[in-house]
Design a protein around this motif. Sequence first.
Motif, PDB file in Angstrom:
ATOM      1  N   ASP A 125       0.842  -1.187   0.000  1.00  0.00           N
ATOM      2  CA  ASP A 125       0.000   0.000   0.000  1.00  0.00           C
ATOM      3  C   ASP A 125       0.880   1.240   0.000  1.00  0.00           C
ATOM      4  N   GLY A 126       0.861   1.958  -1.131  1.00  0.00           N
ATOM      5  CA  GLY A 126       1.563   3.237  -1.208  1.00  0.00           C
ATOM      6  C   GLY A 126       0.561   4.328  -1.530  1.00  0.00           C
ATOM      7  N   THR A 127      -0.711   4.071  -1.256  1.00  0.00           N
ATOM      8  CA  THR A 127      -1.757   5.031  -1.609  1.00  0.00           C
ATOM      9  C   THR A 127      -1.944   6.030  -0.468  1.00  0.00           C
ATOM     10  N   ASP A 128      -2.797   6.985  -0.679  1.00  0.00           N
ATOM     11  CA  ASP A 128      -3.141   7.890   0.423  1.00  0.00           C
ATOM     12  C   ASP A 128      -4.659   7.858   0.530  1.00  0.00           C
ATOM     13  N   ASN A 129      -5.220   6.683   0.354  1.00  0.00           N
ATOM     14  CA  ASN A 129      -6.651   6.598   0.117  1.00  0.00           C
ATOM     15  C   ASN A 129      -7.252   5.389   0.827  1.00  0.00           C
ATOM     16  N   PHE A 130      -8.170   5.657   1.741  1.00  0.00           N
ATOM     17  CA  PHE A 130      -8.749   4.570   2.527  1.00  0.00           C
ATOM     18  C   PHE A 130      -9.605   3.630   1.704  1.00  0.00           C
ATOM     19  N   GLU A 131     -10.285   4.189   0.722  1.00  0.00           N
ATOM     20  CA  GLU A 131     -11.138   3.345  -0.105  1.00  0.00           C
ATOM     21  C   GLU A 131     -10.304   2.263  -0.814  1.00  0.00           C
ATOM     22  N   ILE A 132      -9.164   2.683  -1.337  1.00  0.00           N
ATOM     23  CA  ILE A 132      -8.307   1.704  -2.026  1.00  0.00           C
ATOM     24  C   ILE A 132      -7.731   0.704  -1.022  1.00  0.00           C
ATOM     25  N   ARG A 133      -7.423   1.171   0.178  1.00  0.00           N
ATOM     26  CA  ARG A 133      -6.906   0.234   1.190  1.00  0.00           C
ATOM     27  C   ARG A 133      -7.928  -0.850   1.525  1.00  0.00           C
ATOM     28  N   TYR A 134      -9.187  -0.470   1.646  1.00  0.00           N
ATOM     29  CA  TYR A 134     -10.203  -1.492   1.936  1.00  0.00           C
ATOM     30  C   TYR A 134     -10.389  -2.437   0.752  1.00  0.00           C
ATOM     31  N   LEU A 135     -10.235  -1.898  -0.433  1.00  0.00           N
ATOM     32  CA  LEU A 135     -10.290  -2.767  -1.616  1.00  0.00           C
ATOM     33  C   LEU A 135      -9.118  -3.743  -1.621  1.00  0.00           C
ATOM     34  N   ILE A 136      -7.925  -3.223  -1.315  1.00  0.00           N
ATOM     35  CA  ILE A 136      -6.745  -4.090  -1.241  1.00  0.00           C
ATOM     36  C   ILE A 136      -6.986  -5.164  -0.186  1.00  0.00           C
ATOM     37  N   ASN A 137      -7.528  -4.745   0.959  1.00  0.00           N
ATOM     38  CA  ASN A 137      -7.770  -5.686   2.050  1.00  0.00           C
ATOM     39  C   ASN A 137      -8.738  -6.795   1.613  1.00  0.00           C
ATOM     40  N   ALA A 179     -14.704   9.142   8.013  1.00  0.00           N
ATOM     41  CA  ALA A 179     -15.673   9.865   7.179  1.00  0.00           C
ATOM     42  C   ALA A 179     -14.932  10.905   6.352  1.00  0.00           C
ATOM     43  N   PRO A 180     -15.455  11.224   5.152  1.00  0.00           N
ATOM     44  CA  PRO A 180     -14.801  12.252   4.353  1.00  0.00           C
ATOM     45  C   PRO A 180     -14.607  13.517   5.189  1.00  0.00           C
ATOM     46  N   GLY A 181     -13.449  14.135   5.064  1.00  0.00           N
ATOM     47  CA  GLY A 181     -13.186  15.372   5.797  1.00  0.00           C
ATOM     48  C   GLY A 181     -12.665  15.148   7.202  1.00  0.00           C
ATOM     49  N   GLU A 182     -12.814  13.932   7.726  1.00  0.00           N
ATOM     50  CA  GLU A 182     -12.468  13.682   9.123  1.00  0.00           C
ATOM     51  C   GLU A 182     -10.964  13.497   9.343  1.00  0.00           C
ATOM     52  N   ALA A 183     -10.333  12.735   8.443  1.00  0.00           N
ATOM     53  CA  ALA A 183      -8.941  12.374   8.688  1.00  0.00           C
ATOM     54  C   ALA A 183      -7.948  13.420   8.180  1.00  0.00           C
ATOM     55  N   GLY A 184      -8.399  14.352   7.370  1.00  0.00           N
ATOM     56  CA  GLY A 184      -7.467  15.306   6.764  1.00  0.00           C
ATOM     57  C   GLY A 184      -6.777  14.653   5.583  1.00  0.00           C
ATOM     58  N   THR A 185      -6.192  15.463   4.720  1.00  0.00           N
ATOM     59  CA  THR A 185      -5.455  14.914   3.577  1.00  0.00           C
ATOM     60  C   THR A 185      -4.135  15.659   3.505  1.00  0.00           C
ATOM     61  N   CYS A 186      -3.227  15.187   2.652  1.00  0.00           N
ATOM     62  CA  CYS A 186      -1.929  15.854   2.514  1.00  0.00           C
ATOM     63  C   CYS A 186      -2.103  17.298   2.066  1.00  0.00           C
ATOM     64  N   GLU A 187      -3.166  17.561   1.291  1.00  0.00           N
ATOM     65  CA  GLU A 187      -3.401  18.925   0.802  1.00  0.00           C
ATOM     66  C   GLU A 187      -3.846  19.845   1.924  1.00  0.00           C
ATOM     67  N   THR A 188      -4.620  19.296   2.855  1.00  0.00           N
ATOM     68  CA  THR A 188      -5.152  20.168   3.906  1.00  0.00           C
ATOM     69  C   THR A 188      -4.260  20.164   5.147  1.00  0.00           C
ATOM     70  N   ALA A 189      -3.668  19.032   5.494  1.00  0.00           N
ATOM     71  CA  ALA A 189      -2.866  18.954   6.726  1.00  0.00           C
ATOM     72  C   ALA A 189      -1.367  18.947   6.438  1.00  0.00           C
ATOM     73  N   GLY A 190      -0.980  18.794   5.166  1.00  0.00           N
ATOM     74  CA  GLY A 190       0.436  18.731   4.820  1.00  0.00           C
ATOM     75  C   GLY A 190       1.030  17.375   5.169  1.00  0.00           C
ATOM     76  N   LYS A 340      -8.188  14.397  -2.714  1.00  0.00           N
ATOM     77  CA  LYS A 340      -7.210  15.416  -2.360  1.00  0.00           C
ATOM     78  C   LYS A 340      -7.763  16.401  -1.328  1.00  0.00           C
ATOM     79  N   TYR A 341      -8.951  16.881  -1.546  1.00  0.00           N
ATOM     80  CA  TYR A 341      -9.461  17.966  -0.711  1.00  0.00           C
ATOM     81  C   TYR A 341     -10.472  17.533   0.343  1.00  0.00           C
ATOM     82  N   ILE A 342     -11.246  16.523   0.036  1.00  0.00           N
ATOM     83  CA  ILE A 342     -12.329  16.183   0.961  1.00  0.00           C
ATOM     84  C   ILE A 342     -11.979  14.957   1.775  1.00  0.00           C
ATOM     85  N   GLY A 343     -11.334  14.008   1.155  1.00  0.00           N
ATOM     86  CA  GLY A 343     -10.914  12.822   1.896  1.00  0.00           C
ATOM     87  C   GLY A 343     -11.373  11.580   1.201  1.00  0.00           C
TER      88      GLY A 343
END
Length: 344
Positions: A125-137, A179-190, A340-343
């Motif tokens: 897993d080199g993604t930044d995306n929970f949806e893809i992680r659950y798919l991988i899982n 939830a979208p917006g809850e965890a922050g993203t690299c764009e919003t939290a760096g 990127k922006y919402i999560g």
Amino acid sequence: MDASLERYSRQMRFPGIGEEGQRRLLDSHVTLCGCGALGTVLANALVRGGVGHLRLVDRDFIELNNLQRQVLFDEHDVAENLPKAEAAARKLAAINSSAYVEPVVTDIDRTNIIELVKDAYLILDGTDNFEIRYLINDAAVKLAKPWIYGGCIGSHGQTMTILPGETPCLRCVFEAAPAPGEAGTCETAGVLAPIVNIVASFQVAEAFKILTGRHDRINRDLIYVDVWDNIQRRIKIAPLLGKVDCPCCRHRRFAWLEGELGSHTTSLCGRNAVQVSHRNATQLNFQELARSLESLGQVSYNRFLLRFDSDGYEFTVFPDGRAIIKGTSDVDRARTLYAKYIGH
Ligand SMILES: [Zn+2]
């Protein structure tokens, strides 16, 4: 020593790997999902270490703000406007021409994940995306393949190794995606490069253990590190196996793979806009989301919707997590912008 192994001599001298382990690495096949911050560090180390076949999957293009942490890219790649998977494969071929690096420029989703991982020994897993992680899982548990989760945001990150049937799976530990917006993203939290390198390095060490057959050495805890607040934690997760009523690894219900959970994206004809919606019901907190987006400039919201502009796109977000992104009719682009922006 076989001359073709000379470049790996320092790694082979380490007794945990040895010549036998090195031959196994050369013979191995890994699918790496995501070629951004974690993904480039992972790919670099795996190819230098002699992983024989690396499939690199990524949907994105390189931007200037990637260079701070995405170690395989440079200004020339930005100028050439190359997809990340392609640029990474070119760089990796110069690093180790004997490795077979296979770039795949695509958006990983439930329709292609099985095809992308079914012949791999290991999924990273080199993604930044929970949806893809659950798919991988889902895919990894279904096909009984090991995978290694990694995630970073701001100055902290975490990683765990999943051996289906032997260790808890991602859903045993994190029942649902944030939830979208809850965890922050690299764009919003760096995100800081050192945490990326630390998490990816843990993942590479685990990959070497799995690929050389040293399951006895595998890390069975969730590792959490914060390089700014000086925290290093090991969280015991092994007892969760069999104790959690996990829909995925216990009941073999693969809700992400089967599309019961996850996002659904539609291009809105004639409007140059795409709607991204979430199947799993959520309730967005607009106040929090607006705060996380503050740095982008004007964010306005009322009870019904939240609106902001970025990168030349206009975003309208609804309380259930649905968003309309105006300025594109490309669904892949819209999903990337949403992540990127919402999560996720
Ligand atoms: Zn599970």
